[in-house]
Design a protein around this motif. Structure first.
Motif, mmCIF file in Angstrom:
data_model
loop_
_atom_site.group_PDB
_atom_site.id
_atom_site.type_symbol
_atom_site.label_atom_id
_atom_site.label_comp_id
_atom_site.label_asym_id
_atom_site.label_seq_id
_atom_site.Cartn_x
_atom_site.Cartn_y
_atom_site.Cartn_z
ATOM 1 N N UNK A 167 -3.477 -4.725 -1.007
ATOM 2 C CA UNK A 167 -2.034 -4.857 -1.181
ATOM 3 C C UNK A 167 -1.703 -6.068 -2.050
ATOM 4 N N UNK A 168 -2.383 -7.185 -1.813
ATOM 5 C CA UNK A 168 -2.166 -8.384 -2.630
ATOM 6 C C UNK A 168 -2.570 -8.150 -4.081
ATOM 7 N N UNK B 62 6.188 -0.800 -5.116
ATOM 8 C CA UNK B 62 5.795 -0.412 -3.773
ATOM 9 C C UNK B 62 5.405 1.062 -3.734
ATOM 10 N N UNK B 63 6.081 1.882 -4.514
ATOM 11 C CA UNK B 63 5.735 3.301 -4.574
ATOM 12 C C UNK B 63 4.350 3.498 -5.184
ATOM 13 N N UNK B 64 4.027 2.730 -6.229
ATOM 14 C CA UNK B 64 2.688 2.794 -6.829
ATOM 15 C C UNK B 64 1.624 2.345 -5.824
ATOM 16 N N UNK B 65 1.934 1.290 -5.071
ATOM 17 C CA UNK B 65 0.997 0.793 -4.065
ATOM 18 C C UNK B 65 0.772 1.832 -2.980
ATOM 19 N N UNK C 25 5.585 4.879 1.566
ATOM 20 C CA UNK C 25 6.236 3.643 1.130
ATOM 21 C C UNK C 25 6.683 2.847 2.353
ATOM 22 N N UNK C 26 7.087 3.544 3.395
ATOM 23 C CA UNK C 26 7.486 2.870 4.633
ATOM 24 C C UNK C 26 6.353 2.063 5.236
ATOM 25 N N UNK C 27 5.131 2.601 5.188
ATOM 26 C CA UNK C 27 3.971 1.867 5.704
ATOM 27 C C UNK C 27 3.720 0.618 4.868
ATOM 28 N N UNK C 28 3.826 0.747 3.549
ATOM 29 C CA UNK C 28 3.641 -0.414 2.674
ATOM 30 C C UNK C 28 4.685 -1.479 2.988
ATOM 31 N N UNK D 180 5.874 -11.696 -0.396
ATOM 32 C CA UNK D 180 7.035 -11.574 -1.275
ATOM 33 C C UNK D 180 6.632 -10.653 -2.420
ATOM 34 N N UNK D 181 7.169 -9.417 -2.435
ATOM 35 C CA UNK D 181 6.764 -8.426 -3.433
ATOM 36 C C UNK D 181 7.394 -8.761 -4.771
#
Length: 86
Positions: free
Chosen positions: A37-38, A47-50, A58-61, A71-72
């Motif tokens: 994630x980092x 966040x969608x790409x992650x 996306x909710x899990x991310x 801090x994204x």
């Protein structure tokens, strides 16, 4: 099967305090996922790409981001919205 919640996980060799306690199985998954994630965050991914890269929602991310206090950097913001006349 009473499990004690965990509020500190170890990622690599550094401890990370979570924003709230989680069960051990969730803490283990977060400890495994946090480096990825980092890396995605530092690469400037949304966040969608992650979520797509990690094969989760996306909710899990967003939950993992909130738990770890990350801090994204690349937020796809919505808006501005058009005002409707009534």
């Amino acid at each position: 099967m009473n499990q004690e919640p965990i509020d500190i996980i170890t990622v690599g060799n550094r401890p990370v305090r979570l924003s709230r306690p989680v069960l051990p199985h969730a803490a283990r998954r977060l400890a495994e996922t946090l480096p990825k994630l980092n890396a995605l965050n530092e690469a400037g991914k949304s966040q969608a790409d992650a979520a797509t890269a990690l094969e989760v929602s996306v909710g899990a991310v967003r939950t993992w981001i909130a738990l770890a206090g990350i801090s994204w950097s690349n937020l796809n913001r919505r808006g501005p919205y058009a005002k409707r006349n009534k």
